[in-house]
Design a protein around this motif. Structure first.
Motif, PDB file in Angstrom:
ATOM      1  N   GLY A  11       0.794  -1.215   0.000  1.00  0.00           N
ATOM      2  CA  GLY A  11       0.000   0.000   0.000  1.00  0.00           C
ATOM      3  C   GLY A  11       0.826   1.263   0.000  1.00  0.00           C
ATOM      4  N   THR A  12       2.084   1.190   0.469  1.00  0.00           N
ATOM      5  CA  THR A  12       2.954   2.364   0.541  1.00  0.00           C
ATOM      6  C   THR A  12       4.081   2.309  -0.495  1.00  0.00           C
ATOM      7  OG1 THR A  12       2.532   2.514   2.921  1.00  0.00           O
ATOM      8  CG2 THR A  12       4.388   3.766   2.060  1.00  0.00           C
ATOM      9  N   HIS A  13       4.702   1.136  -0.620  1.00  0.00           N
ATOM     10  CA  HIS A  13       5.815   0.971  -1.557  1.00  0.00           C
ATOM     11  C   HIS A  13       5.612  -0.285  -2.399  1.00  0.00           C
ATOM     12  CE1 HIS A  13       8.000   4.097   0.561  1.00  0.00           C
ATOM     13  NE2 HIS A  13       7.837   3.442   1.687  1.00  0.00           N
ATOM     14  N   ILE A  14       6.198  -0.284  -3.580  1.00  0.00           N
ATOM     15  CA  ILE A  14       6.259  -1.473  -4.428  1.00  0.00           C
ATOM     16  C   ILE A  14       7.733  -1.850  -4.548  1.00  0.00           C
ATOM     17  CG2 ILE A  14       5.874  -2.440  -6.722  1.00  0.00           C
ATOM     18  CD1 ILE A  14       3.434  -0.643  -6.957  1.00  0.00           C
ATOM     19  N   LYS A  15       8.081  -2.969  -3.950  1.00  0.00           N
ATOM     20  CA  LYS A  15       9.464  -3.444  -3.973  1.00  0.00           C
ATOM     21  C   LYS A  15       9.628  -4.408  -5.141  1.00  0.00           C
ATOM     22  CE  LYS A  15       9.935  -3.033   1.060  1.00  0.00           C
ATOM     23  NZ  LYS A  15       8.589  -2.488   1.302  1.00  0.00           N
ATOM     24  N   HIS A  16      10.816  -4.413  -5.735  1.00  0.00           N
ATOM     25  CA  HIS A  16      11.063  -5.299  -6.865  1.00  0.00           C
ATOM     26  C   HIS A  16      12.517  -5.734  -6.872  1.00  0.00           C
ATOM     27  CE1 HIS A  16      12.900  -1.820  -8.988  1.00  0.00           C
ATOM     28  NE2 HIS A  16      11.890  -1.120  -8.464  1.00  0.00           N
ATOM     29  N   GLY A  17      12.789  -6.871  -7.502  1.00  0.00           N
ATOM     30  CA  GLY A  17      14.151  -7.380  -7.538  1.00  0.00           C
ATOM     31  C   GLY A  17      14.386  -8.304  -8.713  1.00  0.00           C
ATOM     32  N   LEU A  18      15.641  -8.423  -9.083  1.00  0.00           N
ATOM     33  CA  LEU A  18      16.076  -9.380 -10.095  1.00  0.00           C
ATOM     34  C   LEU A  18      16.513 -10.640  -9.366  1.00  0.00           C
ATOM     35  CD1 LEU A  18      16.822  -9.902 -13.128  1.00  0.00           C
ATOM     36  CD2 LEU A  18      19.149  -9.169 -12.512  1.00  0.00           C
ATOM     37  N   ILE A  19      15.877 -11.776  -9.685  1.00  0.00           N
ATOM     38  CA  ILE A  19      16.081 -13.019  -8.934  1.00  0.00           C
ATOM     39  C   ILE A  19      16.381 -14.150  -9.913  1.00  0.00           C
ATOM     40  CG2 ILE A  19      14.967 -14.677  -7.368  1.00  0.00           C
ATOM     41  CD1 ILE A  19      13.167 -12.276  -6.442  1.00  0.00           C
ATOM     42  N   ASP A  20      17.416 -14.944  -9.602  1.00  0.00           N
ATOM     43  CA  ASP A  20      17.735 -16.046 -10.510  1.00  0.00           C
ATOM     44  C   ASP A  20      16.915 -17.289 -10.169  1.00  0.00           C
ATOM     45  OD1 ASP A  20      18.999 -17.525  -8.465  1.00  0.00           O
ATOM     46  OD2 ASP A  20      21.011 -16.848  -9.027  1.00  0.00           O
ATOM     47  N   GLU A  21      17.087 -18.338 -10.960  1.00  0.00           N
ATOM     48  CA  GLU A  21      16.252 -19.534 -10.818  1.00  0.00           C
ATOM     49  C   GLU A  21      16.501 -20.290  -9.520  1.00  0.00           C
ATOM     50  OE1 GLU A  21      18.842 -22.781 -13.335  1.00  0.00           O
ATOM     51  OE2 GLU A  21      17.594 -21.359 -14.453  1.00  0.00           O
ATOM     52  N   HIS A  22      17.598 -19.963  -8.820  1.00  0.00           N
ATOM     53  CA  HIS A  22      17.883 -20.606  -7.536  1.00  0.00           C
ATOM     54  C   HIS A  22      17.368 -19.792  -6.346  1.00  0.00           C
ATOM     55  CE1 HIS A  22      20.279 -23.387  -9.814  1.00  0.00           C
ATOM     56  NE2 HIS A  22      21.092 -22.436 -10.231  1.00  0.00           N
ATOM     57  N   PHE A  31       9.656   1.654  -5.383  1.00  0.00           N
ATOM     58  CA  PHE A  31       9.110   2.972  -5.701  1.00  0.00           C
ATOM     59  C   PHE A  31       7.808   3.143  -4.929  1.00  0.00           C
ATOM     60  CE2 PHE A  31       7.707   0.036  -9.058  1.00  0.00           C
ATOM     61  CZ  PHE A  31       6.336   0.290  -9.166  1.00  0.00           C
ATOM     62  N   ASP A  32       7.402   4.386  -4.753  1.00  0.00           N
ATOM     63  CA  ASP A  32       6.175   4.673  -4.019  1.00  0.00           C
ATOM     64  C   ASP A  32       4.974   4.112  -4.776  1.00  0.00           C
ATOM     65  OD1 ASP A  32       7.660   6.005  -2.137  1.00  0.00           O
ATOM     66  OD2 ASP A  32       7.234   7.999  -2.942  1.00  0.00           O
ATOM     67  N   THR A  33       4.025   3.548  -4.053  1.00  0.00           N
ATOM     68  CA  THR A  33       2.832   2.997  -4.687  1.00  0.00           C
ATOM     69  C   THR A  33       2.013   4.111  -5.323  1.00  0.00           C
ATOM     70  OG1 THR A  33       2.757   1.215  -3.062  1.00  0.00           O
ATOM     71  CG2 THR A  33       0.743   1.643  -4.310  1.00  0.00           C
ATOM     72  N   PRO A  34       1.754   4.019  -6.616  1.00  0.00           N
ATOM     73  CA  PRO A  34       0.958   5.054  -7.299  1.00  0.00           C
ATOM     74  C   PRO A  34      -0.476   5.110  -6.754  1.00  0.00           C
ATOM     75  CG  PRO A  34       2.189   3.735  -8.881  1.00  0.00           C
ATOM     76  CD  PRO A  34       2.280   3.019  -7.558  1.00  0.00           C
TER      77      PRO A  34
END
Length: 294
Positions: A11-22, A31-34
């Motif tokens: 509700g406040t932030h949208i977190k994201h990441g690059l994650i491998d298959e393991h 970024f702030d939630t629109p």
């Protein structure tokens, strides 16, 4: 090596990441939630395109609040993102990318993340209870996520646990604890100490001790109810409060007073992955979609 993008929509932030298959997270940001759908779509698409500049992405996993029909993609309720209530998330994301996208309830994703890389790795049957602004939950049965017929399984926050029938969301959540502590200390929200300090101060402040002890009683009632229903191998507690050792001491003290606890007793552990669990669980689902069984 397959690479995935994991999103955890809050509700406040949208977190994201690059994650491998393991399950190794190589980078992350937020970024702030629109505040509207158009802004949400624009920001989400920009993140995906940024990751694609440097890596070949195999799929995307999205941990999303609310009730989500994983077959149709419809979000009956989208939690704090009320502008997305009733939206079809499959249709929405398909207009933003050609990549495979999997969307799942955030508490379910947290349970799957813990199952893949965290405190649930050694269990085939466990329950994850997230204690945050509200109460969420995920249920793993025989190594698989249990969603329920209407995709509402794990909605532990509606269990009545208060002395007057109040639900867990209201009195056993993190926000419920903060409200009780504000009243006990007679301070405003801005003046309230942080969680760790509250647990440190309770030994010397009788009013604060009573408030925290009652909150722990309400949480214990909910935990006991969940254990009695599902008979899991273990219960995992997530959310910021899960890091406070005194929470488990208080839970143990209350649970020992409940009828049949000796027979129902199972270990209660903190989750290990923190706010990374949702992204990992979503990516695990995306990984299963493109390479089932791996």
């Amino acid at each position: 090596m397959h690479y995935f993008i994991g999103f955890d929509v809050g509700g406040t932030h949208i977190k994201h990441g690059l994650i491998d298959e393991h399950g190794e997270e190589l980078s992350s940001d937020e970024f702030d939630t629109p505040e509207d759908e158009a802004s949400f779509k624009k920001a989400w698409k920009e993140v995906v395109e940024t990751y694609q500049k440097d890596h070949e992405i195999a799929g995307i996993g999205v941990s999303f609040p609310g009730h989500i029909n994983v077959h149709t993609g419809k979000a009956a309720k989208a939690g704090a993102l009320d502008f997305m209530d009733g939206a079809n998330l499959h249709d929405l994301f398909s207009t933003l990318t050609d990549l495979p996208v999997v969307v799942e309830n955030d508490a379910n994703c947290a349970a799957l993340g813990e199952r893949w890389r965290g405190a649930g790795q050694e269990f085939e049957n466990f329950v994850c209870i997230t204690v945050g602004t509200g109460i969420g939950g995920g249920i793993i049965v025989n190594g698989e996520l249990f969603r329920g017929v209407h995709f509402h399984a794990g909605e532990f926050g509606v269990i009545p646990v208060g002395n007057n029938g109040e639900c867990m969301h209201e009195v056993a959540s993190g926000s419920g604890l903060m409200k009780a502590c504000r009243q006990a200390l007679a301070v405003s929200a801005d003046e309230l100490p942080h969680g760790k300090e509250l647990f440190e101060r309770m030994d010397s402040d009788v009013h604060l001790r009573e408030a925290i002890n009652e909150w722990a009683l309400f949480l214990a009632r909910g935990v006991y109810s969940v254990i009695s229903m599902f008979d899991p191998e273990a219960v995992l507690i997530g959310g910021g409060l899960s890091e406070q050792e005194k929470v488990y001491q208080l839970l143990d003290r209350h649970l020992e007073t409940f009828e049949m606890w000796e027979a129902l007793r199972v270990p209660i552990h903190p989750c290990k992955l923190g706010n990374q669990a949702g992204r990992l669980g979503a990516v695990w689902l995306a990984k299963q979609k493109i390479a089932p069984g791996e």
